[in-house]
Scaffold this motif. Structure first.
Motif, mmCIF file in Angstrom:
data_model
loop_
_atom_site.group_PDB
_atom_site.id
_atom_site.type_symbol
_atom_site.label_atom_id
_atom_site.label_comp_id
_atom_site.label_asym_id
_atom_site.label_seq_id
_atom_site.Cartn_x
_atom_site.Cartn_y
_atom_site.Cartn_z
ATOM 1 N N ASN A 1 0.842 -1.189 0.000
ATOM 2 C CA ASN A 1 0.000 0.000 0.000
ATOM 3 C C ASN A 1 0.886 1.251 0.000
ATOM 4 O OD1 ASN A 1 0.829 0.517 2.701
ATOM 5 N ND2 ASN A 1 -0.917 -0.639 3.530
ATOM 6 N N ARG A 2 0.258 2.410 0.033
ATOM 7 C CA ARG A 2 1.026 3.647 -0.093
ATOM 8 C C ARG A 2 2.024 3.817 1.041
ATOM 9 N NH1 ARG A 2 -2.167 9.244 -0.564
ATOM 10 N NH2 ARG A 2 -2.851 8.561 1.502
ATOM 11 N N ASN A 3 1.603 3.553 2.273
ATOM 12 C CA ASN A 3 2.515 3.693 3.409
ATOM 13 C C ASN A 3 3.688 2.724 3.324
ATOM 14 O OD1 ASN A 3 1.043 5.768 4.579
ATOM 15 N ND2 ASN A 3 -0.187 4.380 5.845
ATOM 16 N N GLN A 4 3.423 1.507 2.852
ATOM 17 C CA GLN A 4 4.498 0.525 2.707
ATOM 18 C C GLN A 4 5.472 0.927 1.613
ATOM 19 O OE1 GLN A 4 1.940 -2.817 2.147
ATOM 20 N NE2 GLN A 4 1.558 -3.081 4.337
ATOM 21 N N ARG B 1 6.132 3.999 0.746
ATOM 22 C CA ARG B 1 6.903 5.109 1.309
ATOM 23 C C ARG B 1 7.984 4.599 2.249
ATOM 24 N NH1 ARG B 1 2.041 9.389 2.861
ATOM 25 N NH2 ARG B 1 1.740 10.278 0.759
ATOM 26 N N CYS B 2 7.630 3.611 3.062
ATOM 27 C CA CYS B 2 8.613 3.025 3.978
ATOM 28 C C CYS B 2 9.785 2.443 3.205
ATOM 29 C CB CYS B 2 7.945 1.953 4.842
ATOM 30 S SG CYS B 2 9.100 1.014 5.871
ATOM 31 N N SER C 1 10.271 3.355 10.362
ATOM 32 C CA SER C 1 9.273 2.264 10.413
ATOM 33 C C SER C 1 9.960 0.917 10.185
ATOM 34 C CB SER C 1 8.162 2.487 9.382
ATOM 35 O OG SER C 1 7.508 3.710 9.592
ATOM 36 N N TYR D 1 -1.366 -5.059 12.631
ATOM 37 C CA TYR D 1 -0.478 -4.734 11.509
ATOM 38 C C TYR D 1 -0.492 -5.808 10.437
ATOM 39 C CZ TYR D 1 3.079 -8.121 12.973
ATOM 40 O OH TYR D 1 3.754 -9.280 13.270
ATOM 41 N N GLN E 1 -2.475 -5.387 7.247
ATOM 42 C CA GLN E 1 -2.076 -4.330 6.323
ATOM 43 C C GLN E 1 -1.354 -4.883 5.092
ATOM 44 O OE1 GLN E 1 -3.032 -1.067 6.860
ATOM 45 N NE2 GLN E 1 -4.155 -2.097 8.509
#
Length: 235
Positions: A80-83, A85-86, A181, A216, A219
């Protein structure tokens, strides 16, 4: 393929559940004298068993079935977007899968992690004996995915190599760098490593709906869950 019906099983007495308040748990263990190899370990993982130190176990509670085994199908996984970015935020770090780590270096990071992140948990206070028992190399399949910034060790994802995937045993990391993260990065790195090794799954252990510590895991999609002895995909 091993005939699992020949394995001896031992059940604990009911004890307080580590995840759900006011619940009792019973744990089923494989005979510690059983001859375990990668093939047997894989078969047992496919029906919901996990490893803790040299022991293979799964929940066997009389009045609760909240613990659900889950795994990530590597080829279908889409971050996903957060992953994303991480992953992009940490491109300056190096990742290496090792079999013979510096255990003193690893223990220092583990001790820091438990002291700063899990001071109220079952693993506090940490000790070297506890660390060695919990994260020991088992049956020649354990690997250590090291995350470094230069020479500094930032995270370790301990995983076992199965015939059909990686089993994520435990990840510990430098808690002074929250922006990175590192817990998320540890899972993403194991997915990438499984892809490199052409292994179809990353086993994440148990998911419990009403346990925030397990949130988590959902996700990572799609996710497969072991329901009524069948792996069911959740998208």
């Amino acid at each position: 393929m091993t005939d699992l019906s020949n394995l001896k099983l031992f059940a604990t007495q009911p004890h307080p559940c580590s995840y759900l308040d006011d619940q009792e748990a019973t744990t089923l263990f494989i005979d510690p004298n059983a001859a375990v190899d990668q093939a047997l370990y894989t078969q047992l993982s496919q029906i919901g068993f996990r490893r803790s130190g040299p022991h293979l176990y799964r929940p066997h509670c009389a009045h609760c079935s909240a613990c659900i085994s889950c795994r990530i199908p590597v080829e279908s996984f889409r971050p996903n977007r957060n992953q994303r970015r991480c992953w992009n935020r940490n491109t300056d770090l190096s990742l290496e899968l090792v079999t013979e780590p510096d255990r003193d270096e690893h223990y220092r990071l583990y001790e820091h992690y438990i002291n700063t992140r899990h001071g109220d948990g079952d693993m506090y206070p940490p000790s070297r004996a506890q660390y060695d028992a919990f994260l020991s190399r088992a049956w020649g399949v354990t690997r250590y995915l090291e995350v470094r910034e230069g020479d500094q060790l930032l995270a370790v994802a301990v995983c076992d190599t199965l015939s059909d995937g990686l089993s994520a045993v435990y990840t510990f990391f430098d808690s002074t760098q929250p922006r990175r993260s590192l817990g998320v990065l540890g899972v993403l790195a194991q997915i990438e490593q499984a892809r490199v090794l052409s292994l179809p799954y990353v086993y994440l252990g148990y998911w419990i709906k009403h346990c925030r510590k397990m949130d988590y895991k959902t996700q990572y999609r799609p996710l497969e869950m072991l329901v009524n002895r069948r792996w069911v995909r959740v998208t």
